[in-house]
Scaffold this active site. Structure first.
Site, PDB file in Angstrom:
ATOM      1  N   GLY A  46       2.668  -9.403   3.621  1.00 22.44           N
ATOM      2  CA  GLY A  46       1.859  -8.643   2.679  1.00 22.44           C
ATOM      3  C   GLY A  46       1.280  -7.409   3.336  1.00 22.44           C
ATOM      4  N   GLN A  51      -4.389  -0.422   4.650  1.00 26.01           N
ATOM      5  CA  GLN A  51      -3.734  -0.632   5.948  1.00 26.01           C
ATOM      6  C   GLN A  51      -2.829   0.538   6.321  1.00 26.01           C
ATOM      7  OE1 GLN A  51      -2.458  -4.909   4.944  1.00 26.01           O
ATOM      8  NE2 GLN A  51      -2.848  -4.984   7.136  1.00 26.01           N
ATOM      9  N   CYS A  88      -2.771 -10.775  10.716  1.00 30.05           N
ATOM     10  CA  CYS A  88      -2.862  -9.548   9.936  1.00 30.05           C
ATOM     11  C   CYS A  88      -2.170  -8.430  10.709  1.00 30.05           C
ATOM     12  CB  CYS A  88      -4.331  -9.206   9.712  1.00 30.05           C
ATOM     13  SG  CYS A  88      -4.597  -7.687   8.800  1.00 30.05           S
ATOM     14  N   LEU A  89      -1.376  -7.623  10.001  1.00 29.45           N
ATOM     15  CA  LEU A  89      -0.681  -6.517  10.666  1.00 29.45           C
ATOM     16  C   LEU A  89      -1.669  -5.513  11.254  1.00 29.45           C
ATOM     17  CD1 LEU A  89       2.230  -5.907   8.126  1.00 29.45           C
ATOM     18  CD2 LEU A  89       2.348  -7.090  10.332  1.00 29.45           C
ATOM     19  N   HIS A 130      -5.802 -12.808   0.978  1.00 33.68           N
ATOM     20  CA  HIS A 130      -5.967 -11.990   2.192  1.00 33.68           C
ATOM     21  C   HIS A 130      -5.845 -10.501   1.839  1.00 33.68           C
ATOM     22  CE1 HIS A 130      -4.998 -11.137   6.620  1.00 33.68           C
ATOM     23  NE2 HIS A 130      -4.628 -10.034   6.019  1.00 33.68           N
ATOM     24  N   GLU A 131      -4.807 -10.167   1.054  1.00 27.10           N
ATOM     25  CA  GLU A 131      -4.576  -8.756   0.728  1.00 27.10           C
ATOM     26  C   GLU A 131      -5.655  -8.229  -0.209  1.00 27.10           C
ATOM     27  OE1 GLU A 131      -2.624  -7.312   2.607  1.00 27.10           O
ATOM     28  OE2 GLU A 131      -1.487  -9.028   3.318  1.00 27.10           O
ATOM     29  N   HIS A 134      -8.600  -7.133   1.632  1.00 28.05           N
ATOM     30  CA  HIS A 134      -8.452  -5.791   2.219  1.00 28.05           C
ATOM     31  C   HIS A 134      -8.968  -4.708   1.273  1.00 28.05           C
ATOM     32  CE1 HIS A 134      -6.384  -6.073   6.057  1.00 28.05           C
ATOM     33  NE2 HIS A 134      -5.476  -6.903   5.573  1.00 28.05           N
TER      34      HIS A 134
HETATM   35 ZN    ZN Z   1      -4.223  -8.122   6.643  1.00 30.05          ZN
END
Ligand code: ZN
Length: 156
Positions: A46, A51, A88-89, A130-131, A134
């Site tokens: 995701g 991000q 997380c990226l 999670h997304e 963000h």
């Molecule tokens: Zn993340």
């Protein structure tokens, strides 16, 4: 294919709330395509617009069932509980245990600005929540139970 730079923890863009999308312009379409490419390239499940430095309420997800987009997502129902490791990226090389609902129902818009209802359980629910966090400027690291751990480097 166009990749965007993934912002990492410490970049203040990750801590700001995102604005709703009013209409799907060609620029937004391109952003969604780029976000999807960037997610695949980084091997993520995701990615949220902040991000890649864009403060708009857009998320792309693929937990192995094909990609989908959530524009202006709103959580309308949750139930149950799951505890598991999350990463997380934007927090490279780290993982931590997070408890989240096991089921979520979200009302959002798709890439054609049609309203959609998306349900998820387990990994899909975790990724969706999670997304969506963000988009409110929240990172999973603030929800980790215990220590944030290092991910073992992959041996090749
Ligand atoms: Zn993340």
């Amino acid at each position: 294919m166009a990749l965007r730079k993934i912002r990492t923890i410490g970049d203040e863009v990750l801590n700001k709330p995102c604005k709703p999308v009013k209409e799907i312009t060609p620029r937004i379409k391109t952003l969604i395509e780029d976000m999807t490419d960037t997610m695949y390239e980084a091997d993520g499940v995701g990615l949220a617009a902040p991000q890649v430095g864009v403060l708009k309420q857009i998320v792309v997800i693929d937990v192995g069932e094909g990609p989908f987009v959530m524009v202006n997502p709103r959580v309308v129902e949750t139930s149950g509980e799951q505890t598991g490791n999350e990463g997380c990226l934007s927090v490279p090389g780290k993982t931590g245990q997070v408890t989240r609902p096991n089921y979520v129902k979200v009302v959002a818009f798709n890439e054609d600005m049609e309203q959609v209802e998306i349900e998820g359980t387990e990994l899909k629910a975790r990724a969706m929540l999670h997304e969506i966090d963000h988009l409110a400027g929240k990172l999973y690291v603030d929800k980790v139970e215990g220590e944030l751990m290092d991910v073992e480097p992959v041996e090749v």
